[in-house]
Write a protein that holds these residues in place. Structure first.
Motif, mmCIF file in Angstrom:
data_model
loop_
_atom_site.group_PDB
_atom_site.id
_atom_site.type_symbol
_atom_site.label_atom_id
_atom_site.label_comp_id
_atom_site.label_asym_id
_atom_site.label_seq_id
_atom_site.Cartn_x
_atom_site.Cartn_y
_atom_site.Cartn_z
ATOM 1 N N TRP A 199 0.953 -1.270 -0.140
ATOM 2 C CA TRP A 199 0.074 0.143 0.270
ATOM 3 C C TRP A 199 0.871 0.628 0.055
ATOM 4 N N LEU A 200 2.136 1.295 0.411
ATOM 5 C CA LEU A 200 3.089 2.574 0.498
ATOM 6 C C LEU A 200 3.710 3.018 -0.474
ATOM 7 N N ILE A 201 3.761 1.568 -1.446
ATOM 8 C CA ILE A 201 4.649 2.082 -2.567
ATOM 9 C C ILE A 201 4.087 2.195 -3.705
ATOM 10 N N ASP A 202 2.274 1.654 -3.082
ATOM 11 C CA ASP A 202 1.168 2.971 -3.959
ATOM 12 C C ASP A 202 0.698 4.124 -4.076
ATOM 13 N N ARG A 203 1.207 4.208 -2.835
ATOM 14 C CA ARG A 203 0.720 5.927 -2.472
ATOM 15 C C ARG A 203 1.683 6.584 -2.763
ATOM 16 N N VAL A 204 3.328 5.647 -3.528
ATOM 17 C CA VAL A 204 4.427 7.046 -3.262
ATOM 18 C C VAL A 204 4.596 6.761 -4.643
ATOM 19 N N ARG A 205 3.657 5.905 -5.140
ATOM 20 C CA ARG A 205 3.726 5.596 -6.546
ATOM 21 C C ARG A 205 2.601 6.904 -7.600
ATOM 22 N N ASP A 206 1.766 6.998 -6.921
ATOM 23 C CA ASP A 206 0.336 7.644 -7.354
ATOM 24 C C ASP A 206 0.750 9.103 -6.735
ATOM 25 N N VAL A 207 1.418 9.345 -5.490
ATOM 26 C CA VAL A 207 2.132 10.822 -6.246
ATOM 27 C C VAL A 207 3.507 10.978 -6.361
ATOM 28 N N GLU A 208 4.476 10.233 -7.031
ATOM 29 C CA GLU A 208 5.196 10.643 -8.035
ATOM 30 C C GLU A 208 4.306 10.604 -9.233
ATOM 31 N N VAL A 209 3.461 9.703 -10.231
ATOM 32 C CA VAL A 209 2.885 9.953 -10.708
ATOM 33 C C VAL A 209 2.334 11.384 -11.241
ATOM 34 N N GLU A 210 1.381 12.001 -9.920
ATOM 35 C CA GLU A 210 0.803 12.944 -10.161
ATOM 36 C C GLU A 210 1.903 13.810 -10.180
ATOM 37 N N GLN A 211 3.290 13.754 -9.718
ATOM 38 C CA GLN A 211 3.546 15.279 -9.524
ATOM 39 C C GLN A 211 4.737 15.213 -11.278
ATOM 40 N N GLN A 212 4.654 13.399 -11.998
ATOM 41 C CA GLN A 212 5.485 14.342 -13.071
ATOM 42 C C GLN A 212 4.456 14.756 -14.318
ATOM 43 N N ALA A 213 2.874 14.066 -13.831
ATOM 44 C CA ALA A 213 1.997 14.508 -14.445
ATOM 45 C C ALA A 213 1.760 16.552 -14.361
ATOM 46 N N ALA A 214 1.799 16.449 -13.359
ATOM 47 C CA ALA A 214 2.160 18.122 -13.257
ATOM 48 C C ALA A 214 3.048 18.888 -14.121
ATOM 49 N N THR A 215 4.773 17.940 -13.625
ATOM 50 C CA THR A 215 5.228 18.800 -14.649
ATOM 51 C C THR A 215 5.408 18.749 -15.846
ATOM 52 N N ARG A 216 5.264 17.443 -16.229
ATOM 53 C CA ARG A 216 4.564 17.391 -18.000
ATOM 54 C C ARG A 216 3.344 18.411 -18.167
ATOM 55 N N GLY A 217 2.948 19.103 -17.429
ATOM 56 C CA GLY A 217 1.568 20.145 -17.721
ATOM 57 C C GLY A 217 2.015 21.506 -17.699
ATOM 58 N N ASP A 218 2.489 21.770 -16.995
ATOM 59 C CA ASP A 218 3.796 23.116 -16.581
ATOM 60 C C ASP A 218 4.613 22.816 -18.089
ATOM 61 N N VAL A 219 5.532 21.420 -18.590
ATOM 62 C CA VAL A 219 6.425 21.837 -19.836
ATOM 63 C C VAL A 219 6.261 22.369 -20.511
ATOM 64 N N HIS A 220 4.038 21.586 -21.017
ATOM 65 C CA HIS A 220 3.430 21.463 -22.184
ATOM 66 C C HIS A 220 3.129 22.904 -22.177
ATOM 67 N N ALA A 221 2.584 23.628 -21.439
ATOM 68 C CA ALA A 221 2.571 24.892 -21.193
ATOM 69 C C ALA A 221 3.651 26.380 -21.325
ATOM 70 N N LEU A 222 5.291 25.463 -20.932
ATOM 71 C CA LEU A 222 6.119 26.434 -21.576
ATOM 72 C C LEU A 222 6.142 26.426 -22.820
ATOM 73 N N GLN A 223 5.931 25.470 -23.196
ATOM 74 C CA GLN A 223 6.092 25.258 -24.668
ATOM 75 C C GLN A 223 5.116 26.302 -25.273
ATOM 76 N N ALA A 224 3.440 25.909 -24.934
ATOM 77 C CA ALA A 224 2.219 26.212 -25.625
ATOM 78 C C ALA A 224 2.962 27.835 -25.698
ATOM 79 N N GLN A 225 2.906 28.564 -24.592
ATOM 80 C CA GLN A 225 3.768 30.173 -24.526
ATOM 81 C C GLN A 225 4.885 30.544 -25.170
ATOM 82 N N VAL A 226 6.249 29.561 -25.302
ATOM 83 C CA VAL A 226 7.556 29.884 -26.137
ATOM 84 C C VAL A 226 6.724 29.726 -27.839
ATOM 85 N N ALA A 227 6.052 28.800 -28.035
ATOM 86 C CA ALA A 227 5.269 28.693 -29.796
ATOM 87 C C ALA A 227 4.491 29.803 -29.948
ATOM 88 N N ALA A 228 4.130 30.844 -28.465
ATOM 89 C CA ALA A 228 3.242 32.488 -29.512
ATOM 90 C C ALA A 228 3.653 32.823 -29.400
#
Length: 267
Positions: A205-234
């Motif tokens: 259970w603890l490993i799954d919780r840590v994995r979920d947090v990491e997945v959320e953080q990675q998703a947030a990081t990917r979202g920030d990167v996509h937003a920056l890429q969109a701003q640079v393109a604009a």
């Protein structure tokens, strides 16, 4: 094809016999426990409980025999159902047939049963309660009246079973007979197995919780990167539009400075 038909017949028998065997297991526990909890029971009632226990054991034996006959690979059936075989072969383990009652908890708690950890929690909890109850009865039956016995009442027996299965072992109560020590050995093994299962489930259970947090953080990081890429393109599109609007050959805006004519006139 015959093997599949035989297995299907065995599964139908198991489905039909599950509830009657559950009731038989409850009755067996009652017949097993009453003479132990009431040592002054009348002879007629004690005999009834004893005979009922053997009759219920015969029910379990018949069930095992029928399932064995309906199985195509009987050796594989015996290897795959060691608890059912032990229920019939070892009288001390017959109450463990009550593990079938744990399925009732999974029906009542379908949300927990949807996940492996939920099923493990239900089975481990039910098995722990059952093992403590049965071990308390068994050690009380073995210890009561023995010379130097410390376990003379069922509350003391349950307390001893709890401290033993949890591997705490305070040492205030302990069996002095060979039968009681045999129960203690089985209870220690069960305690280690149950604690190991609980620890593994908690770690998973603890490993799954840590994995979920990491997945959320990675998703947030990917979202920030996509937003920056969109701003640079604009920004690139705006720069390209500005260059196109200033005309061909334009080098872009020139910083203001003094004119040359004014410079010569000043001289």
């Amino acid at each position: 094809m015959a093997g599949l038909q035989d297995d299907a017949r065995r599964r139908r028998w198991e489905r039909r016999a599950e509830w009657p065997l559950t009731a038989a297991a409850i009755l067996y526990l009652v017949a097993y426990a009453v003479p132990i909890l009431e040592p002054g029971l009348a002879t007629a009632w004690a005999t009834t409980a004893h005979v009922s226990g053997w009759l219920l054991w015969a029910v379990f034996a018949v069930d095992l025999a029928v399932r064995l006959v309906l199985s195509e690979d009987r050796g594989a059936f015996l290897r795959g159902h060691p608890l059912d075989v032990a229920v019939v072969v070892l009288p001390l383990l017959r109450p463990l047939r009550l593990l079938r009652l744990i399925t009732l908890l999974s029906v009542l708690n379908r949300h927990a049963a949807d996940s492996l950890r939920g099923r493990v929690a239900v089975y481990v909890g039910g098995a722990t309660v059952l093992v403590v109850v049965v071990a308390g009865l068994a050690v009380l039956d073995a210890e009561r009246g023995a010379p130097g016995a410390l376990i003379e009442t069922y509350p003391d027996a349950v307390w001893w079973a709890l401290t033993t299965i949890s591997t705490v072992g305070y040492g205030d109560l302990y069996p002095v007979t060979d039968s009681g020590r045999g129960v203690a050995v089985g209870l220690m093994v069960a305690g280690v197995a149950l604690l190991g299962t609980v620890t593994a489930s908690l770690a998973s259970w603890l490993i799954d919780r840590v994995r979920d947090v990491e997945v959320e953080q990675q998703a947030a990081t990917r979202g920030d990167v996509h937003a920056l890429q969109a701003q640079v393109a604009a920004l690139r599109e705006e720069l390209a539009a500005a260059r196109a609007a200033s005309g061909p050959g334009s080098a872009g805006p020139v910083a203001p400075g003094p004119e040359r004519g004014q410079g010569r006139g000043s001289r």
